[in-house]
Design an enzyme around this catalytic site. Sequence first.
Site, PDB file in Angstrom:
ATOM      1  N   SER A  34       4.058   2.123   8.403  1.00 16.09           N
ATOM      2  CA  SER A  34       3.777   1.190   7.309  1.00 16.09           C
ATOM      3  C   SER A  34       5.056   0.930   6.522  1.00 16.09           C
ATOM      4  CB  SER A  34       2.715   1.773   6.379  1.00 16.09           C
ATOM      5  OG  SER A  34       1.473   1.835   7.010  1.00 16.09           O
TER       6      SER A  34
ATOM      7  N   HIS B 281       0.819  -1.216   0.000  1.00 16.80           N
ATOM      8  CA  HIS B 281       0.000   0.000   0.000  1.00 16.80           C
ATOM      9  C   HIS B 281       0.850   1.261   0.000  1.00 16.80           C
ATOM     10  CE1 HIS B 281       0.251  -0.207   4.549  1.00 16.80           C
ATOM     11  NE2 HIS B 281       0.264   1.105   4.407  1.00 16.80           N
TER      12      HIS B 281
ATOM     13  N   ASP C 168       1.116  -7.705   2.021  1.00 17.74           N
ATOM     14  CA  ASP C 168       1.246  -6.251   1.889  1.00 17.74           C
ATOM     15  C   ASP C 168       2.725  -5.864   1.783  1.00 17.74           C
ATOM     16  OD1 ASP C 168       0.873  -3.554   1.864  1.00 17.74           O
ATOM     17  OD2 ASP C 168      -0.420  -3.478   3.619  1.00 17.74           O
TER      18      ASP C 168
END
Length: 718
Positions: A648, A86, A222
């Site tokens: 992230s 992402h 991810d």
Amino acid sequence: MKKISLLILVFWISLPVSLFANEGMWFLMHIERLNHRDMQKMGLQLTPEEIYSINNQSLKDAIVQFNGGCTASIISENGLLLTNHHCGYDAIAELSSAEQNHLKNGFWAKSLNEELKPEQLYVRFFVRMDDVSERILSKVNASMTEIEREAIINQEIAKIEQENSENGKYKVSVRSFFQGNEYYYFVYEDYTDVRLVGTPPKSLGKYGGDTDNWEWPRHTADFSLFRVYGDANGQPAEYSTNNVPLKAKHHLPVNIDGVEENDFAMILGYPGRTNRWMPAEGIEQNVNYAYPAWVEGSKLSMDVMKKYMDQDESINLMYASKYAVIANYWKNRQGMIDALTAHKTAETKRKTESKFNKWANKSANKDTYGNVVSNINNYYSLTNDKAKHDNYLRVILRSSTFSNLPYKIGQIFETYISSNEAKRKELSPKIKAYIEALYKDHCLPLEKEILAEQLKLYASKSNYQLPEVIANVKAEDNLDTFVNACFQLSMFTTKEGALAFLDYPNAELLANDPLYILSEALLTKYREQPEHLVQPLNDYQASFRLLVDGLRKSGLSKISYPDANSTLRLTYGKVRALPKDSRNDASINNYTTLEGMVNKYKPNDEEFDLPAKMLEMFEKKNYGRYANSQGQLPINFLTDNDITGGNSGSPVLNGKGELIGLAFDGNIEAMAGDVIFDKDLQRTINVDVRYLLWLIETYSNASNIIDELTIIATDNQS
């Protein structure tokens, strides 16, 4: 016996909170003084110098800020970069087309020549940091207004940044901590030639979609891979075919032994923003005014976007990244409302502030701290409706391209109009390139509808003075007509219209352009500082700083670390399960398996569909060296590290500094984590490095990437 118990109790109480709660986002330069002993007890085998060193290679040299909003790590000596799917989403979408849809189908470069360069992508390496609190705070005094104080501080910051930039070689940032009670400078080096190396297909990289976002159990790949390039000397350079992969100062070895409950885990990264010091009434304002507006506006934008994205794959690619960002915040803000309410966080804060107020009004403290709480509470009571209004408006500006595009270009046109002929010739190519970039990807019918629908919501729900241009056409039918008319009559509706203005610049034409008028009105309103709030804001800012200062001095707050603000931090904890969950087939609820992923499979479902190849490989169960001791392929696992947005893509490391996973999310039960850390509920959700490598090597046949890595394995896999 009683004496021994009492000693144990005193020892227990005196131990640092972080030893038990794993709470805190810590500066690397303070690890030796504040954290190293605790970390050793939990399983760290590195020295502080091996984590952060100015003169020698250390872990910090393998951690980068990725494109300003995420984290990534160097995992090979040739500059191979690992981050979240992402985080790379925007670049992957940009490099995709309907014919070569890397976002949908995945992409793996088999050689350096096949790696793809997006237009704008950079990584930031951390060089060093230092404390300049004494230097900066010596320039200010209590008699200054906040505006005066800020001006003096900014002057000193500019000097510090200039002194440490080495004539522009480095980017230097001086940041405020503990609400302006401490200051540190950070030195960085930026690399702008960053290329896509590999990504799994969206069906795996975003498996579970919005439904599973912030949820556990999770089954998501991810991750994505990029590479950093420099010139022949390893220095930052603009993109060139002559550039070469960066020879990394330090890269992370990859450990495939697996994880077990209570294993040590640390995460280095760039957490974006926490508000652990936020006052009670600030929390109440967010829960009751600001966040509900954000949630409602975001959902409206998502619904409009989705309608058009589902109709056309090219539109889907245009808006995939923007939709994902809006959807992420939509669920986050609703989760924050629910968690902060359930935890009664504001009530807890009020109790602390009540104790602080008693301390503050003792004779020795009253002159400095006596009015702190009342000033803070007064400011929030005056701004509740404004907070609601500002968040409806914020969502418009985030989701509607034409809410701000006309103003961006129009301000440049203002300069162009006032320039002489020679200056216009100089400016024209740059302005044309800027316009070309801004109009590159958008769907006009979608943009018209999203702006009209958002303006209707804003006008009907904001209990605050609206911009005059909207107040004059507030009725719903009128707003639809108004937006349509703006698009019909504006030069900014099309790229061609905007470019034509350069040939025939006219101040009156610009001043009367309806989209320019609307865009300017929205942005002016968003930046507005009402006169009646000037003094309350000044008092609030000064009082918030004094609240944090007083809480630290009085010992009423146990927080010993500063809020996150996109500077490099370390957090440490353990692999830690949540209570048993019937939705998870794993033997202990701290990891998930490929079997659990397949159990969620829904053919042709946007969020839970799986490629046929994945289903075939699950049937064969060819997991090789990446299987755990039970013959399962682990997918994701849990730790209790303290992270937030910006983490992230952060690497999850074992006690030796070896990569065991990739952080990508938190759990919705602990969504209040940006404000208050819950030692029982807070979890970090990570991609297991074994799943990541299996997807690269076995599923995608990209063994050239595996060959670059330093892989560590023993026989005692879990």
